[in-house]
Design a protein around this motif. Structure first.
Motif, PDB file in Angstrom:
ATOM      1  N   GLU A 424       0.828  -1.213   0.000  1.00  0.00           N
ATOM      2  CA  GLU A 424       0.000   0.000   0.000  1.00  0.00           C
ATOM      3  C   GLU A 424       0.859   1.258   0.000  1.00  0.00           C
ATOM      4  O   GLU A 424       0.614   2.190  -0.782  1.00  0.00           O
ATOM      5  CB  GLU A 424      -0.926   0.005   1.217  1.00  0.00           C
ATOM      6  N   SER A 435      -6.244   7.753   0.152  1.00  0.00           N
ATOM      7  CA  SER A 435      -6.884   6.840   1.095  1.00  0.00           C
ATOM      8  C   SER A 435      -6.676   5.395   0.655  1.00  0.00           C
ATOM      9  O   SER A 435      -6.256   5.130  -0.477  1.00  0.00           O
ATOM     10  CB  SER A 435      -8.383   7.130   1.164  1.00  0.00           C
ATOM     11  N   ARG A 436      -6.969   4.439   1.523  1.00  0.00           N
ATOM     12  CA  ARG A 436      -6.863   3.020   1.172  1.00  0.00           C
ATOM     13  C   ARG A 436      -7.778   2.714  -0.032  1.00  0.00           C
ATOM     14  O   ARG A 436      -7.395   1.960  -0.929  1.00  0.00           O
ATOM     15  CB  ARG A 436      -7.243   2.167   2.381  1.00  0.00           C
ATOM     16  N   LYS A 437      -8.965   3.296  -0.047  1.00  0.00           N
ATOM     17  CA  LYS A 437      -9.903   3.060  -1.141  1.00  0.00           C
ATOM     18  C   LYS A 437      -9.308   3.517  -2.467  1.00  0.00           C
ATOM     19  O   LYS A 437      -9.417   2.812  -3.499  1.00  0.00           O
ATOM     20  CB  LYS A 437     -11.217   3.796  -0.870  1.00  0.00           C
ATOM     21  N   GLU A 438      -8.667   4.680  -2.475  1.00  0.00           N
ATOM     22  CA  GLU A 438      -8.069   5.200  -3.711  1.00  0.00           C
ATOM     23  C   GLU A 438      -6.887   4.341  -4.146  1.00  0.00           C
ATOM     24  O   GLU A 438      -6.681   4.127  -5.356  1.00  0.00           O
ATOM     25  CB  GLU A 438      -7.616   6.648  -3.496  1.00  0.00           C
ATOM     26  N   ILE A 440      -6.611   1.093  -3.652  1.00  0.00           N
ATOM     27  CA  ILE A 440      -7.190  -0.138  -4.208  1.00  0.00           C
ATOM     28  C   ILE A 440      -7.738   0.120  -5.608  1.00  0.00           C
ATOM     29  O   ILE A 440      -7.567  -0.699  -6.528  1.00  0.00           O
ATOM     30  CB  ILE A 440      -8.279  -0.690  -3.272  1.00  0.00           C
ATOM     31  N   GLN A 441      -8.379   1.263  -5.809  1.00  0.00           N
ATOM     32  CA  GLN A 441      -8.901   1.605  -7.127  1.00  0.00           C
ATOM     33  C   GLN A 441      -7.777   1.698  -8.157  1.00  0.00           C
ATOM     34  O   GLN A 441      -7.905   1.193  -9.287  1.00  0.00           O
ATOM     35  CB  GLN A 441      -9.675   2.925  -7.069  1.00  0.00           C
ATOM     36  N   LYS A 444      -6.534  -1.803  -8.974  1.00  0.00           N
ATOM     37  CA  LYS A 444      -7.458  -2.511  -9.872  1.00  0.00           C
ATOM     38  C   LYS A 444      -7.276  -2.037 -11.309  1.00  0.00           C
ATOM     39  O   LYS A 444      -7.271  -2.848 -12.245  1.00  0.00           O
ATOM     40  CB  LYS A 444      -8.901  -2.305  -9.416  1.00  0.00           C
ATOM     41  N   HIS A 449      -4.551  -5.847  -8.423  1.00  0.00           N
ATOM     42  CA  HIS A 449      -5.313  -6.068  -7.195  1.00  0.00           C
ATOM     43  C   HIS A 449      -5.365  -7.552  -6.826  1.00  0.00           C
ATOM     44  O   HIS A 449      -5.202  -7.928  -5.662  1.00  0.00           O
ATOM     45  CB  HIS A 449      -6.726  -5.511  -7.345  1.00  0.00           C
TER      46      HIS A 449
END
Length: 575
Positions: A424, A435-438, A440-441, A444, A449
């Motif tokens: 990360e 952020s963690r969400k960004e 991961i996006q 992907k 991912h």
């Protein structure tokens, strides 16, 4: 000596206040130590005058108690202050070096090895960290304390004070001689220490070659030579120190004996009271303690200043102009006008001009060493052009601050470097506030991912330094995720698929499509299928360039035509 002390003080920077506190508190420490002499004086006076009662004993007890408590408290304070100063003056310099490395042209590393910089930031600055502030306090604090002690003695007897002054002068003359001779030897010692780090890194990095050619025990000749030089330089320093120290201590011992004999003589001829004579005899054993402390500091002073000289070499590194402003251009077309560039005297690019429109793909091709990567890195200002200009959005890149310029550009290199950190954090390196969400996006979109989630701790998995625990394709996709997260309008791909295995190539193709969508793209590639459909292809050769589409260059450019034919033959080759 004075210049050496000034050099350490300048180097200390913000830590000067802690050094000043340490020196002041060490003076208080010496004052508390002198209370012991007062205690002894009361006891001896009482014995000599045959006083009755406990008054002298109580005075001596209180003075000793105050001395012990005061020395304990002040010792803790001044040692903490000098330790703090030593650590942070080196830590601040390491941070400064890190910031400077971000602003130097990459060409600097052609002439200055990573080993030398590593040696400076480790062993050289370790010397400053461990003894830099200590030496300053020893020398300045010792001199101040010695002077205070010297000023106290005339209250007992001025003749003994003259003997003490003479001893200090002779001692400092020898110390000055030692410090002067150290000037020649200490820099050699520090340079040889740095050379050990450089040779060690080279030996470790080349270990696979050493083993491959069965040179174990033979391929480390440079490292052995560096160790031998370091040993020889240390021995040379010791051989220089020992004779001077012996003579110095002989003279100091002679002055101590002179104080004892003078005190006895003055007592016997009736010019000195018995109590004073006893006190002076006792004082003779510790009167030179502070000046000896100064000598210990001076013997290390040149080592510290030599280390500082080594560390300040990095201050002389060429810096790219930092007088620019923070710009956020509205367009991201790139214009190269009459640019020339050379590595030393070897000219790579000569008077070239090129327009790269916004949101187009431009491919650089040409023979090895023609200047493809050089031109791409000139655009990102890893070097400054020797002549001409490069502009982004209508502004010369030299008008941007490096930070605002690099905010416009993402680079994906052939050789990917990942840090010894979590997956990360390696992706977030492109945008530290993501952020963690960004993250991961971005992963992907970069098609990494799935394999990240198969790792032991997913995005929290710590990968080895350089990404040693991942395959080449996996590292490449993480680097693309990093660039996607940064979302810069200009993308530079430097042979990013050259070392990728076939099974990852399709995934990387999708990752590149996600990365380059609606971007200004510059691609350096040797694979025909990655450049055939570029908006323009630039053939770089012999310092010049020719631009056109694939079909145009196939008809007009012999170098490009040969390049395509060679790639087609290579694609049909079978074992």
């Amino acid at each position: 000596m004075i210049e050496a002390l000034r050099k350490i003080i300048r180097f200390a920077g913000a830590e000067r206040k802690n050094i000043r506190k340490s020196i002041f508190v060490s003076l208080l420490y010496s004052c508390f130590a002198m209370l012991r002499i007062g205690a002894i004086y009361f006891v001896i006076t009482a014995i000599v005058s045959k006083e009755s009662g406990n008054a002298a004993a109580w005075k001596a007890f209180l003075l000793l108690l105050a001395s012990i408590v005061g020395m304990t408290l002040t010792r803790n304070v001044y040692q903490m202050q000098q330790t703090h100063a030593g650590f942070f003056m080196s830590a601040n310099k390491r941070l400064d070096i890190g910031n400077r490395l971000k602003r130097i042209p990459m060409g600097f590393f052609n002439n200055n090895t990573i080993g030398e910089i590593s040696g400076i930031t480790t062993t050289v600055l370790d010397t400053v960290e461990n003894i830099g502030a200590t030496v300053l306090v020893l020398v300045l604090g010792g001199l101040v304390n010695a002077v205070v002690f010297l000023l106290m003695i005339p209250f007992f007897d001025w003749r003994i004070a003259l003997i003490v002054l003479g001893g200090m002068i002779v001692y400092l003359l020898f110390t000055s001689l030692m410090e002067h001779r150290t000037r020649k030897l200490a820099p050699k010692r520090e340079e040889s220490k740095t050379a050990i780090v450089e040779a060690s890194l080279e030996n470790i990095q080349g270990m696979s070659v050493v083993k491959a050619f069965n040179l174990a025990g033979k391929g480390d000749a440079k490292l052995r030579a560096a160790i031998d030089r370091y040993r020889d330089n240390n021995l040379a320093l010791e051989k220089m120190f020992i004779p001077i120290s012996i003579v110095q201590n002989i003279f100091l011992g002679a002055f101590k004996m002179l104080i004892i004999f003078a005190s006895a003589y003055f007592y016997l001829n009736g010019s000195m009271e018995p109590a004073i004579a006893f006190i002076m005899i006792i004082v003779s054993f510790q009167v030179f303690n502070d000046i000896e402390q100064t000598d210990a500091g001076l013997s290390m002073l040149r080592l510290v200043t030599s280390s500082i000289d080594q560390a300040e070499k990095i201050d002389a590194m060429p810096q790219l102009d930092e007088q620019g402003k923070d710009y956020s251009p509205q367009t991201h077309d790139i214009k190269i006008e009459n640019v020339s560039f050379a590595y030393g005297t070897k000219e790579i690019l000569h008077d070239i001009s090129l327009n790269i429109p916004q949101n187009t793909m431009t491919a650089f091709v040409g023979p090895s060493g023609a200047g493809k990567t050089t031109l791409a890195l000139l655009i990102s200002r890893f070097w400054d052009v020797k002549k001409g200009s490069i502009s982004i959005g209508g502004k010369d890149i030299r008008e941007y601050t490096l930070e605002s310029l690099m905010a416009q550009i993402s680079l994906v290199f052939q050789n990917v470097y990942l840090f010894a950190d979590t997956v990360e954090n390696n992706i977030r390196f492109g945008c530290p506030d993501a952020s963690r969400k960004e993250v991961i996006q971005a992963a992907k979109r970069a098609c990494c991912h799935d394999f990240i989630m198969s790792l032991p701790d997913g995005y929290d998995t710590v990968i080895g330094e350089g990404g040693a625990t991942l395959s080449g394709g996996e590292k490449q996709r993480i680097s693309i995720a990093r660039a996607i997260l940064k979302d810069a309008p200009i993308i530079i791909l430097d042979e990013a698929t050259a070392n990728v295995d076939p099974e990852n190539e399709d995934k990387l193709k999708l990752a590149f499509e996600a990365l380059t969508k609606d971007k200004t793209v510059i691609m350096i590639a040797h694979r025909l299928n990655t450049i055939r459909n570029a908006d323009q292809i630039v053939v770089i050769n012999a310092g010049g360039l020719t631009a056109g589409t694939h079909d145009e260059l196939m008809k007009t450019n012999r170098i490009y035509n040969r390049f395509v034919n060679m790639r087609e033959k290579a694609a049909d080759w079978q074992l």
